[in-house]
Design a protein around this motif. Sequence first.
Motif, PDB file in Angstrom:
ATOM      1  N   SER A  31       0.852  -1.198   0.000  1.00  0.00           N
ATOM      2  CA  SER A  31       0.000   0.000   0.000  1.00  0.00           C
ATOM      3  C   SER A  31       0.887   1.247   0.000  1.00  0.00           C
ATOM      4  N   VAL A  32       2.032   1.180   0.662  1.00  0.00           N
ATOM      5  CA  VAL A  32       2.991   2.287   0.602  1.00  0.00           C
ATOM      6  C   VAL A  32       3.735   2.269  -0.740  1.00  0.00           C
ATOM      7  N   ALA A  33       4.200   1.090  -1.124  1.00  0.00           N
ATOM      8  CA  ALA A  33       5.105   0.991  -2.281  1.00  0.00           C
ATOM      9  C   ALA A  33       4.405   1.192  -3.613  1.00  0.00           C
ATOM     10  N   THR A  34       3.098   0.886  -3.686  1.00  0.00           N
ATOM     11  CA  THR A  34       2.403   1.072  -4.966  1.00  0.00           C
ATOM     12  C   THR A  34       1.404   2.225  -4.931  1.00  0.00           C
ATOM     13  N   ASP A  35       0.754   2.475  -3.793  1.00  0.00           N
ATOM     14  CA  ASP A  35      -0.314   3.478  -3.791  1.00  0.00           C
ATOM     15  C   ASP A  35       0.136   4.851  -3.311  1.00  0.00           C
ATOM     16  N   ILE A  36       1.282   4.937  -2.651  1.00  0.00           N
ATOM     17  CA  ILE A  36       1.749   6.248  -2.165  1.00  0.00           C
ATOM     18  C   ILE A  36       3.027   6.679  -2.889  1.00  0.00           C
ATOM     19  N   HIS A  37       4.081   5.898  -2.711  1.00  0.00           N
ATOM     20  CA  HIS A  37       5.388   6.354  -3.199  1.00  0.00           C
ATOM     21  C   HIS A  37       5.445   6.692  -4.697  1.00  0.00           C
ATOM     22  N   PRO A  38       4.904   5.855  -5.592  1.00  0.00           N
ATOM     23  CA  PRO A  38       5.142   6.124  -7.021  1.00  0.00           C
ATOM     24  C   PRO A  38       4.529   7.422  -7.542  1.00  0.00           C
ATOM     25  N   VAL A  39       3.444   7.894  -6.919  1.00  0.00           N
ATOM     26  CA  VAL A  39       2.857   9.153  -7.389  1.00  0.00           C
ATOM     27  C   VAL A  39       3.463  10.362  -6.684  1.00  0.00           C
ATOM     28  N   ASN A  40       4.414  10.095  -5.808  1.00  0.00           N
ATOM     29  CA  ASN A  40       5.007  11.151  -4.982  1.00  0.00           C
ATOM     30  C   ASN A  40       6.493  11.313  -5.226  1.00  0.00           C
ATOM     31  N   ASN A  41       6.992  10.882  -6.362  1.00  0.00           N
ATOM     32  CA  ASN A  41       8.441  11.002  -6.499  1.00  0.00           C
ATOM     33  C   ASN A  41       8.838  12.160  -7.431  1.00  0.00           C
ATOM     34  N   LEU A  42      10.121  12.373  -7.523  1.00  0.00           N
ATOM     35  CA  LEU A  42      10.620  13.532  -8.262  1.00  0.00           C
ATOM     36  C   LEU A  42      10.236  13.490  -9.744  1.00  0.00           C
ATOM     37  N   ARG A  43      10.200  12.279 -10.309  1.00  0.00           N
ATOM     38  CA  ARG A  43       9.845  12.159 -11.729  1.00  0.00           C
ATOM     39  C   ARG A  43       8.438  12.706 -11.997  1.00  0.00           C
ATOM     40  N   VAL A  44       7.504  12.362 -11.106  1.00  0.00           N
ATOM     41  CA  VAL A  44       6.123  12.790 -11.300  1.00  0.00           C
ATOM     42  C   VAL A  44       5.993  14.294 -11.111  1.00  0.00           C
TER      43      VAL A  44
END
Lengths: 214, 214
Positions: free
Chosen positions: B99-112
């Motif tokens: 839930s952290v690794a797929t639903d939070i972190h990926p939309v919150n990184n520098l690339r996005v």
Amino acid sequence: MILYSYWRSTTSYRVRAALNLKGVPYETRAVDLVAGDQTTPDYLALNPGGGVPALRLDDGTILTQSLAIIDYLDATFPEPPMLSGDTTTRAGQLAVALSVATDIHPVNNLRVIGQLKARFNASPDDAKAWMQHWMAEGFTATEALLPDTPAPFSFGDAPTLPDLCITAQAYNAHRWGLDLAPFPKIARVESACLANPAIAAAAPERQPDAAPPP
Amino acid sequence: MILYSYWRSTTSYRVRAALNLKGVPYETRAVDLVAGDQTTPDYLALNPGGGVPALRLDDGTILTQSLAIIDYLDATFPEPPMLSGDTTTRAGQLAVALSVATDIHPVNNLRVIGQLKARFNASPDDAKAWMQHWMAEGFTATEALLPDTPAPFSFGDAPTLPDLCITAQAYNAHRWGLDLAPFPKIARVESACLANPAIAAAAPERQPDAAPPP
């Protein structure tokens, strides 16, 4: 077992394929993500993440997160295995699966598109360009992570977890108009998976809640 | 072993904590994500995903994706275990971690954030609101998935994979000004982890490439 699933959800597709490959019988309960079924209090009590898939075991336990569900299925119904017993091969398989599951899918789902529209007034063309950007960038990495092999599937002669993640994401790529020609290994894996009856039966258009073809 | 890491990367933080808990010695090679080190041809040859962390094993094998690396470490250095041997507990632990690794972190990184600026002219305030939105929504789900327990860590008296994912993401929450008061289980887990010397040594500000405090 009861699988809470939406026909076009690529994470539901992964779990349906794993259940079918292992020959585990299950009932489908459709959760219509476009109608907002996932935000009802009843569904949130079942899966507080408000997503699909969720798997209800016969003892009432609810499992969430597609990769956690497949890990559970692999421990409980070991054949055929979804990951290799060799730790280095397994790490490579997980890296491919996670490159789809963390670097592509989460920035490409309906929730994110909804926020782009709400916050930045994104147009349908903006949404399409966003989807294509992340899929092209992500598939470039996934393609590079895949082994060079004459085998049909990503890591050999039988489908494993990375094949399921790739095939479900490839469905989404077609839906959003991304050409897979620059990604020959991904295209080969998808073809091999769609020729497998268990995986083909998990495809979106074969589900009970699928919209009729246009 | 050599860990390619960036001090503020929450996925690097997860792997550093797992290495420390298991007492596995490693060297750090800093990859400065703000300077663009991850996009150099040399680094892309090593990790085609262009991210951190990556772990170089002593035989030269490169492992990528933090959760795949931790799975490998858990198979190779079993003590202390990062996941339970009970399949249902393990599924719950993985669901929290994912839930952290797929639903939070990926939309919150520098690339996005970079794409939001490039495509939608997002301001720094827009970026902060975006970060806080996904962390608040995601932590609400994570909090609901966590068991009710008097134990300090998420699933008992010892830290496991979900604790590492939560603590690293909590660091990012503080960085972006998200109050953790509405998430008492997450706050409890973070406190327990930061009181653990092995995890505390993995914290961003303790890394050799950390910027000096302001």
